[in-house]
Design an enzyme around this catalytic site. Structure first.
Site, short mmCIF file in Angstrom:
data_model
loop_
_atom_site.label_atom_id
_atom_site.label_comp_id
_atom_site.label_asym_id
_atom_site.label_seq_id
_atom_site.Cartn_x
_atom_site.Cartn_y
_atom_site.Cartn_z
N ARG A 53 18.71 39.77 49.54
CA ARG A 53 19.54 40.06 48.39
C ARG A 53 18.88 41.17 47.58
NH1 ARG A 53 16.17 39.18 45.27
NH2 ARG A 53 17.42 40.04 43.60
N GLY A 54 19.59 41.63 46.52
CA GLY A 54 19.10 42.78 45.77
C GLY A 54 19.73 44.02 46.36
N ASP A 250 23.09 47.09 40.30
CA ASP A 250 23.79 46.99 41.59
C ASP A 250 24.75 48.15 41.81
OD1 ASP A 250 22.80 44.14 41.25
OD2 ASP A 250 23.63 44.19 43.29
N LYS A 261 23.15 41.78 37.53
CA LYS A 261 23.27 40.32 37.55
C LYS A 261 23.88 39.77 36.26
CE LYS A 261 22.64 38.17 40.24
NZ LYS A 261 23.76 37.73 41.12
O1 MRU Z 1 22.90 38.69 43.50
P1 MRU Z 1 21.63 39.44 43.72
O2 MRU Z 1 20.42 38.58 43.65
O3 MRU Z 1 21.68 40.30 44.96
O4 MRU Z 1 21.58 40.42 42.48
C1 MRU Z 1 20.49 41.26 42.31
C2 MRU Z 1 20.47 42.01 41.06
O5 MRU Z 1 21.34 41.90 40.23
C3 MRU Z 1 19.34 42.99 40.91
O6 MRU Z 1 19.02 43.15 39.57
C4 MRU Z 1 19.77 44.34 41.46
O7 MRU Z 1 20.35 44.21 42.72
C5 MRU Z 1 18.65 45.27 41.54
S1 MRU Z 1 17.54 44.84 42.88
C6 MRU Z 1 16.93 46.30 43.38
#
Ligand code: MRU
Length: 381
Positions: A53-54, A250, A261
């Site tokens: 994820r991320g 994202d 997030k």
């Molecule tokens: O749902 P996730 O855990 O994939 O969301 C991740 C985030 O919101 C991070 O802050 C974002 O992707 C940046 S990670 C480089």
């Protein structure tokens, strides 16, 4: 970065190149589980169910998903090769709708279908692109660390020797990228330079990326931090206990609206009210230049309500992960995974090209050029 003193990256190739290894983030911080991904179907599941994820890591994982799809499709009649890859791309694209890096990486792979008709050449091109994405992510995050460090250095001058208090939300750390992270890169860089700092880690309900992943990462690197309940940030800001907020992204519009997030918007509004600088750290691959209105145009993923109904944690007596329900059986729940912070709440974007105010994103766009290639060993964990 270090796991029990041993260096790891969040994704790496097997020695024979036939599979990809990932760290299955669902088990952290309680278990360190490495998963081998052999097919595009497995990669799609890993992305959808958040083994990986991320935004940045999702992009790299999807690029490798296409490599696995191409390898699988070699056994098909050549006439079916391209359609199998188009299908694989759709399968990956549907996994997580908000992170633009997913689309960005898959589009780069699909471009090879226009250039090549021969399956073996296409596979080689996919692999080269996946490696390039990984390599460049690494360099982008390292640069973000350097530019963000300069901001932290300035802020710490006002602290007369006291630690700088940084608040972060979710996990924009090395687990969500290839290495260093985005929001955490300046923190790691500052720690290497022995700047006294302390990180407030939002727990980040419902998936607890902060409490489980960011806290674990910081602990592994020996960086002082404290996990706080998601609703504690305003209280801390009101009492002058937060010097700066740094989050990841994202998807960012060309006007500087930021999807990140769920809960990021709330932190930004509070930071604005209490005059706390609010930075978004991101590689330019997370900017969707075609979009101008984040609230209207960025698709917000809604995940299963079960992530709200249930929490998982470590049962010390049974020595296993267990899941318990926290809501009444009759109560419905909703689970939006992201929100959009309007540009007006953002102090600056920390990118691989430097720090830019939302109004300067056009200048940033003009700087984007093909980057330097310094390949690293893709089979190294
Ligand atoms: O749902 P996730 O855990 O994939 O969301 C991740 C985030 O919101 C991070 O802050 C974002 O992707 C940046 S990670 C480089």
């Amino acid at each position: 970065m270090l796991v029990n003193g041993k260096p790891y990256r969040s994704l790496w190739e097997s020695k024979d190149g036939a599979s990809v290894f990932i760290i299955d983030q669902r088990w952290l911080p309680h278990r360190f589980v490495i998963e081998e991904i052999r097919t595009v179907e497995q990669m799609a599941t890993a992305i959808r169910e958040m083994h990986v994820r991320g935004a940045v890591l999702i992009g790299a994982a999807a690029a490798y998903g296409m490599v696995l799809a191409a390898r699988q499709a070699l056994s098909l009649p050549p006439s079916e090769f391209h359609s199998a890859l188009q299908k694989a791309a759709q399968q990956l694209l549907q996994t997580r709708p908000t992170a633009i890096n997913l689309q960005w990486a898959i589009e780069q792979q699909l471009a090879h279908l226009q250039e090549n008709s021969d399956p073996a050449t296409t596979l080689a091109a996919f692999l080269a692109t996946a490696r390039k994405i990984v390599d460049e992510d690494l360099h982008r995050c390292a640069s973000i660390g350097q530019y963000g460090f300069a901001i932290l250095e300035q802020l710490i001058k006002k602290k007369s020797g006291q630690p700088l208090n940084i608040l972060t939300h979710c996990n924009a750390g090395w687990l969500g990228c290839i290495d260093y992270g985005t929001a955490t890169a300046p923190i790691y860089h500052a720690a290497e330079h022995r700047l006294p700092l302390h990180v407030w880690v939002d727990e980040t309900r419902p998936w607890n990326q902060g409490a489980r992943l960011t806290a674990w990462e910081l602990a592994q690197q020996g960086i002082p931090h404290t996990v706080i309940a998601d609703n504690a940030a305003a209280h801390l800001m009101q009492r002058g206990m937060v010097d700066v907020v740094i989050i990841g992204a994202d998807r960012v519009t060309r006007t500087g609206d930021v999807a990140n997030k769920i809960g990021s918007l709330e932190k930004a509004v509070c930071a604005h009210y209490f005059n706390v600088p609010f930075y978004v750290a991101l590689p330019t691959s997370s900017i969707h230049w075609e979009l101008s209105d984040g609230v209207a145009d960025i698709p917000i993923e809604e995940r299963s309500a079960d992530e709200v109904h249930y929490v998982s944690g470590w049962n010390a007596s049974a020595q296993e992960l267990c899941t318990v329900r926290i809501t009444p059986r009759q109560s419905p729940a909703r689970n939006w995974a992201f929100d959009v912070t309007p540009a007006t709440f953002i102090t600056g974007f920390i990118t691989e090209f430097g720090v830019f105010a939302p109004s300067e994103l056009d200048t940033l766009r003009s700087k984007i050029a093909p980057s330097v290639e310094t390949p690293y060993d893709t089979t190294q964990p």
